[in-house]
Every structure is written in structure tokens, then in C-alpha cells.
Design a protein around this motif. Sequence first.
Motif, PDB file in Angstrom:
ATOM      1  N   LYS A  21       4.844 -31.726  -5.105  1.00  0.00           N
ATOM      2  CA  LYS A  21       6.053 -31.683  -4.296  1.00  0.00           C
ATOM      3  C   LYS A  21       5.694 -30.977  -2.998  1.00  0.00           C
ATOM      4  CE  LYS A  21       7.508 -27.535  -6.816  1.00  0.00           C
ATOM      5  NZ  LYS A  21       8.578 -26.941  -7.667  1.00  0.00           N
ATOM      6  N   VAL A  22       6.336 -31.386  -1.941  1.00  0.00           N
ATOM      7  CA  VAL A  22       6.059 -30.812  -0.625  1.00  0.00           C
ATOM      8  C   VAL A  22       7.272 -30.001  -0.207  1.00  0.00           C
ATOM      9  CG1 VAL A  22       5.346 -31.287   1.733  1.00  0.00           C
ATOM     10  CG2 VAL A  22       4.661 -32.840  -0.101  1.00  0.00           C
ATOM     11  N   LEU A  23       7.034 -28.769   0.215  1.00  0.00           N
ATOM     12  CA  LEU A  23       8.113 -27.852   0.536  1.00  0.00           C
ATOM     13  C   LEU A  23       8.143 -27.534   2.031  1.00  0.00           C
ATOM     14  CD1 LEU A  23       7.421 -27.367  -2.551  1.00  0.00           C
ATOM     15  CD2 LEU A  23       8.394 -25.115  -2.261  1.00  0.00           C
ATOM     16  N   THR A  24       9.340 -27.217   2.500  1.00  0.00           N
ATOM     17  CA  THR A  24       9.529 -26.671   3.842  1.00  0.00           C
ATOM     18  C   THR A  24       9.551 -25.162   3.743  1.00  0.00           C
ATOM     19  OG1 THR A  24      10.823 -28.596   4.559  1.00  0.00           O
ATOM     20  CG2 THR A  24      11.068 -26.556   5.826  1.00  0.00           C
ATOM     21  N   PHE A  81       6.879 -24.794   8.772  1.00  0.00           N
ATOM     22  CA  PHE A  81       5.768 -25.599   8.258  1.00  0.00           C
ATOM     23  C   PHE A  81       6.336 -26.563   7.224  1.00  0.00           C
ATOM     24  CE2 PHE A  81       1.954 -25.729   5.242  1.00  0.00           C
ATOM     25  CZ  PHE A  81       1.384 -26.793   5.905  1.00  0.00           C
ATOM     26  N   LEU A  82       6.159 -27.854   7.468  1.00  0.00           N
ATOM     27  CA  LEU A  82       6.736 -28.886   6.597  1.00  0.00           C
ATOM     28  C   LEU A  82       5.743 -29.413   5.567  1.00  0.00           C
ATOM     29  CD1 LEU A  82       8.662 -31.066   9.234  1.00  0.00           C
ATOM     30  CD2 LEU A  82       9.567 -29.216   7.801  1.00  0.00           C
ATOM     31  N   SER A 131       6.531 -12.511   3.520  1.00  0.00           N
ATOM     32  CA  SER A 131       6.348 -12.829   4.936  1.00  0.00           C
ATOM     33  C   SER A 131       6.717 -14.276   5.256  1.00  0.00           C
ATOM     34  CB  SER A 131       4.907 -12.555   5.368  1.00  0.00           C
ATOM     35  OG  SER A 131       3.997 -13.275   4.565  1.00  0.00           O
ATOM     36  N   ILE A 132       6.824 -15.123   4.234  1.00  0.00           N
ATOM     37  CA  ILE A 132       7.318 -16.485   4.426  1.00  0.00           C
ATOM     38  C   ILE A 132       8.413 -16.762   3.405  1.00  0.00           C
ATOM     39  CG2 ILE A 132       5.099 -17.294   5.324  1.00  0.00           C
ATOM     40  CD1 ILE A 132       4.622 -18.681   2.648  1.00  0.00           C
ATOM     41  N   GLU A 133       9.252 -17.736   3.710  1.00  0.00           N
ATOM     42  CA  GLU A 133      10.369 -18.087   2.829  1.00  0.00           C
ATOM     43  C   GLU A 133      10.362 -19.589   2.545  1.00  0.00           C
ATOM     44  OE1 GLU A 133      13.842 -16.817   4.913  1.00  0.00           O
ATOM     45  OE2 GLU A 133      13.581 -14.694   4.391  1.00  0.00           O
ATOM     46  N   ILE A 134      10.721 -19.949   1.336  1.00  0.00           N
ATOM     47  CA  ILE A 134      10.830 -21.359   0.947  1.00  0.00           C
ATOM     48  C   ILE A 134      12.246 -21.826   1.248  1.00  0.00           C
ATOM     49  CG2 ILE A 134      10.690 -22.994  -0.951  1.00  0.00           C
ATOM     50  CD1 ILE A 134       8.785 -20.988  -2.341  1.00  0.00           C
ATOM     51  N   VAL A 135      12.361 -22.898   2.013  1.00  0.00           N
ATOM     52  CA  VAL A 135      13.677 -23.436   2.349  1.00  0.00           C
ATOM     53  C   VAL A 135      14.118 -24.449   1.295  1.00  0.00           C
ATOM     54  CG1 VAL A 135      15.028 -24.694   4.077  1.00  0.00           C
ATOM     55  CG2 VAL A 135      13.286 -23.048   4.801  1.00  0.00           C
ATOM     56  N   ARG A 136      13.286 -25.446   1.035  1.00  0.00           N
ATOM     57  CA  ARG A 136      13.620 -26.465   0.036  1.00  0.00           C
ATOM     58  C   ARG A 136      12.438 -27.414  -0.121  1.00  0.00           C
ATOM     59  NH1 ARG A 136      17.658 -31.027   0.845  1.00  0.00           N
ATOM     60  NH2 ARG A 136      16.310 -31.769  -0.818  1.00  0.00           N
ATOM     61  N   GLU A 137      12.511 -28.272  -1.134  1.00  0.00           N
ATOM     62  CA  GLU A 137      11.561 -29.372  -1.267  1.00  0.00           C
ATOM     63  C   GLU A 137      11.975 -30.473  -0.299  1.00  0.00           C
ATOM     64  OE1 GLU A 137      11.377 -30.774  -5.258  1.00  0.00           O
ATOM     65  OE2 GLU A 137      11.078 -28.772  -6.114  1.00  0.00           O
ATOM     66  N   ASN A 138      11.022 -30.952   0.500  1.00  0.00           N
ATOM     67  CA  ASN A 138      11.359 -32.057   1.403  1.00  0.00           C
ATOM     68  C   ASN A 138      10.763 -33.382   0.940  1.00  0.00           C
ATOM     69  OD1 ASN A 138       8.666 -32.461   2.647  1.00  0.00           O
ATOM     70  ND2 ASN A 138       9.014 -30.453   3.578  1.00  0.00           N
ATOM     71  N   LEU A 139       9.956 -33.352  -0.135  1.00  0.00           N
ATOM     72  CA  LEU A 139       9.383 -34.593  -0.667  1.00  0.00           C
ATOM     73  C   LEU A 139       8.973 -34.362  -2.111  1.00  0.00           C
ATOM     74  CD1 LEU A 139       8.328 -37.527  -0.013  1.00  0.00           C
ATOM     75  CD2 LEU A 139       6.085 -36.460   0.322  1.00  0.00           C
TER      76      LEU A 139
END
Length: 614
Positions: free
Chosen positions: A245-248, A97-98, A117-125
Motif C-alpha cells: 500500500k502506498v501512503l501519503t 511525500f506521496l 517527525s513525520i505524520e501519516i495522512v492516509r493510504e493513497n493507493l
Amino acid sequence: MTRNSTISKAWRGFRAWPETLALAFLGLACAGGTEAATLEPASCRTVRMADVGWTDVTATTAVLTQVLRGLGYEPQTTLLSVPVTFAVMKGGNIDIFLGNWMPAQTRDRQPYIDDHSIEIVRENLTGAKYTLAVPSYTYEAGIEDFSDIQRFAPALNSTIYGIEAGNDGNRHILTLIQHNDYGLGRFHLVESSEQGMLAEVSRAVAVRKPIVFLAWDPHPMNMQFDLRYLTGGDATFGPNFGGAKVLTVTRNGYVQQCPNVGQLLQNLVFTTRGESEVMRAILIEHKTPEVAARNWLAANPAVAAGWLQGVHTYSGKPVSAHSGAGATSGVAQRFENWLTDHKLPVGEAVAVGIEWVKLHGAAVFRVTGTTFGGAIGFVYKMLRAVPPILIILATAVFAWRMQRSLALATFVIAALLLIMNQGYWQQTLETLSLVLVATLAATAIGVPLGIASARRPSLAAALRPVLDLMQTLPTFVYLIPTLVLFGLGVVPALISTVIFALPAPIRMTQLGIASVPRSLVEAGEAFGATRWQMLLKVELPSASPLIFAGITQCIMLSLSMVVIAALVGAGGLGVPVVRALNSVQVGMGIEAGIAIVLLAVILDRITRRGPASK
């Protein structure tokens, strides 16, 4: 060569060890093909992503889709709301989910972070905004802060426009209204969709009408409208105009299971300008998300190259100059892309036609909207002015009078009391107002048309394909032109409902008139009856069972549009249903669903031909 020669002995040794030689050749093949070995398991080839229907998330998801296809993956995108997305990711059915906007989605996301149950990958914006906004002329008129909104309640019609029901931004606004923060207790929120809200903003800007709505950046609305973000919402939407901020995010363990895709997600970062360019191609240039993303990647190869650092194709090969930029091999895929890039301007032609109608028929639409909106408003205000207990008792008496059934009257009282007990009385009256006006309009149009088509076979033949289209065309399609022409509210919902329900009274009336026994018609003619006398004294009484059946169907079809009406801000029982769906609230959905079922049963039983009408 003799049997005991040296060559013969060597050959017999060769034949004795076929398995050994086969394994040796296989080892050499594997040694030479290590570079082409797949880096990930087969389950990683299908990449499942969520799109929550916002154009920015649609744009970024489409861009990632094109990159993944170029790498040999098979991406799949599912349209879901934000809360549903997190719930489905927990179940392992969505991988990526982006569009995790923070801090706005903190409440939706936190339970899934807590249970891992979910993981944060990085900030994409970074550098995004998300709060209430107004057009510049409204800002200059004095609405600069959240606290200014209530002073302009009459000009704003005590209305704030949001996006889809259940959205986190809408929840913030509803909380402000519920707690009477900034004096907004008497305001109401119109929940529809991103494009529905923007259509209403466009209508308001065209006539310089004050409007307050939910806005965000990146989005082409910031280029399309001269808008201003309101101050004072830090406690609700966060500082810096809801600075976001928007996260992946991914489902738990996905990056470890699919490290190549994980590396791509680690590299994936967007800019507000880049996203706005893709979104502008979708919204303004009317390109499909796939075409808009492919064109943007072709125009920005350096960006794609940065994302592909350390990334391989699905088969494990190094990324070529064109891999991941939406390039595809195969004649069939290239033909499909070429055909899509050169699509016929059907949608553009319809959009131009709608704009022409909107421009030249503004007065007609204004009068129509005022008339229909006023009719529904009048019925609703009349129902609200009557004490609920009187409405319940009057409905029960009417049910008994129509059907002579004490059991039905008792059921009506119990059902309406249950609806009130569950807190859906106001929404029920809103839905009932829409259904009554829509049924009256459809009956007033459908019965005369049915009579005329029964008497004129040529008219019946001409109406048949039109009625087929009206019944088979997806109901959501009706909302698009009516939304553009009439804006958000009950009017587009009413017109769409009438169009959807109209075929029932037309066809049933036509069938009823055509089924009048020939002997009755001949008897009427023998007594010298005129055409009107024949219609009123012979045909309509004989056809009345089928005509009433058509009206009952019309009521049921109108009620079936209740959820559709909620998508264009019409209110009613569809709002809690949509809100429950988008926020995964099972209890609310069941409650609202039961209320709709009870109302449908009441209307069906009352209008069905019973003993009193025989």
C-alpha cells in the motif's frame, strides 16, 4: 447656511470623527469580505513535495501539482531518494511525500515515525505489488520461485537487476545475497535506475534472454512486457507478491498548519489503472509529467471533483467548476501551456533515430560491446589474480621509478593499504580497470587526431565546436544513448568516459605540435627528414610535455566519471558513493570519497612528468 445652523453643526460633528467613520467603513468591508479571507497563513502557499524518481511517484506528484496550481498554490518538487526524503522532512524542508511504499520502506520510515517527525495522512493507493519478476518465457523455462533462480545462474550470468543504489528493494536483494538465501550468495546486483533497468529488460526480451529484475505494479512495464512475479519472497518483500500500500506522509504538524491542503490530502486517493495511465503517457508517449497530469485531469473531471470536496482555493473562495484541475488564469500561463502541449518533436525524433541505429547496427554494437567489455574484464581479472600485496609493492616501485621519489612510493603504499583496510579494494580495482582502458582508448584516438588537426587548420576548425560540445554537454546525457544501445554494465560507462575525456589529449597534442619551434622544423628539413622522421624525431619529442599533460588530464577526467559510471551498473567506487547519498550514510560516503581521492592522487603523481622522464 449660517455658522449656527443645524446642518452646520452636524457637518462639524462629522468632521470631528474621521477615525470613527473610517473604522466603521473598514468594519463593513471586512464583514462583506469574510468569504474571501485567506484560510491559511502565507507560508502555506508554497507547497514543497518530494519525488524519488520512480515514475509512479513522479506521476502522482505531477497530478497533485496541477491540482494545487489550480487552487492558487505554488507547489515545488525536489528530486530526492527515499531515505533523504524522510531526513529532509524531519528538518522541515519538505512538506509532502506521496510515495511511502509499505511494507518495503518500513526500515527507512520507522525512525521518523518513532520520533514523530513525520505524520501519516492516509493510504493513497492499495493493491500494489513490489518484488522480483521475470519475463513469461523465463517463467515457463522454470524460474517460478525465488528458490529457482540459483539453478539458472549461468544463463542469468549470476545477475539480478535492481534500481537506484540505496533503494529499499535493492537492500532486500543485497541482504539475500549476503546471507546466501535461496542459494544466491554468488549472485551480484546491478544497481542503476528504473529506466536503466527497464532498458536492460527490453534488450533481454528482444532476444528472449533470461533475466530477473525488480518489478512493481502500478507501472506500464506490466503492459509493455508479459512478465510474471515470483513466489517465495514473502519473508523478504511481504506476502501477495510483495503486496503493498502506498501512503501519503507529511512533516510533523503540516496538516494542522495548512488545513486546506490537509483536507485535499485526506481526499487524495489513486487507482492502479489511473496511475498507469499517467505513467504510460510519460514513458510511452514521451510527454512531460506536467502535460501528462494535466491531460489526465481533463479526461477525469469526476475524480478531481471528488478530491476537492470540502476544499477551497488558497484565497478562501469556493472551488469553481475548473479550479484544481490544472486550469490557470492569465494569458501568459495559458500561452505557456499551449506551447508546451504543441512542442516540437525533438525528443521523439532523437528516440526514433536511436531506435533505427539500434535496429540496423545491432551487429556493430554487439561486437563493440563484446570487445570493450572483454578488455575491461580482462584487465580486472588480471588485477584480481595478482595478490594485493604484490600490486601495492609493484605500484610503489613504479611510482619511484617514474618520479624518483621515496616519499611518493611510501605514500602509495600507505594509501593503498588504507583503501584495503576500509574494504574498498575490489571496487578500486574495478574503477582502475575502467580508467586504464578508457585512457588507453582516448589516447589512441586523441593523439593522432591532435597531430592531424595541428597540420590541417581546416580539420582543427571543424573539430573545435565538436570538442566544445563534448566538454560542455552534461555527462549524464552521454549515458542515455549508450545505455539504450549497449545496455547496463561497463560498456556504456566506458564509451561515455571516453567521449568525456577525449578532448583533453586532442587539444593538448594539437597545442604541443603547433608549438614546436620553427627552428627545429627547419633544421629537420635541412637534413632531409621525411614526414615520419620529422614527426618521430622532432615534433613528438618536442611536444611530449604537453602530450603527457593531456594524458594526465585524460586520466583525471576518466576518474571523475566514476560516480556517473555507477549509475549504469559499471560498479567501482561510485557505487558506495551513490548508495551513501541515497541512504544518508555519511560514514560510507566519506570512506568511498577518500578512496577515490587517494586513487586520483596516486594516478596524478605517477603520470606527472618527473625527474626520471627529463
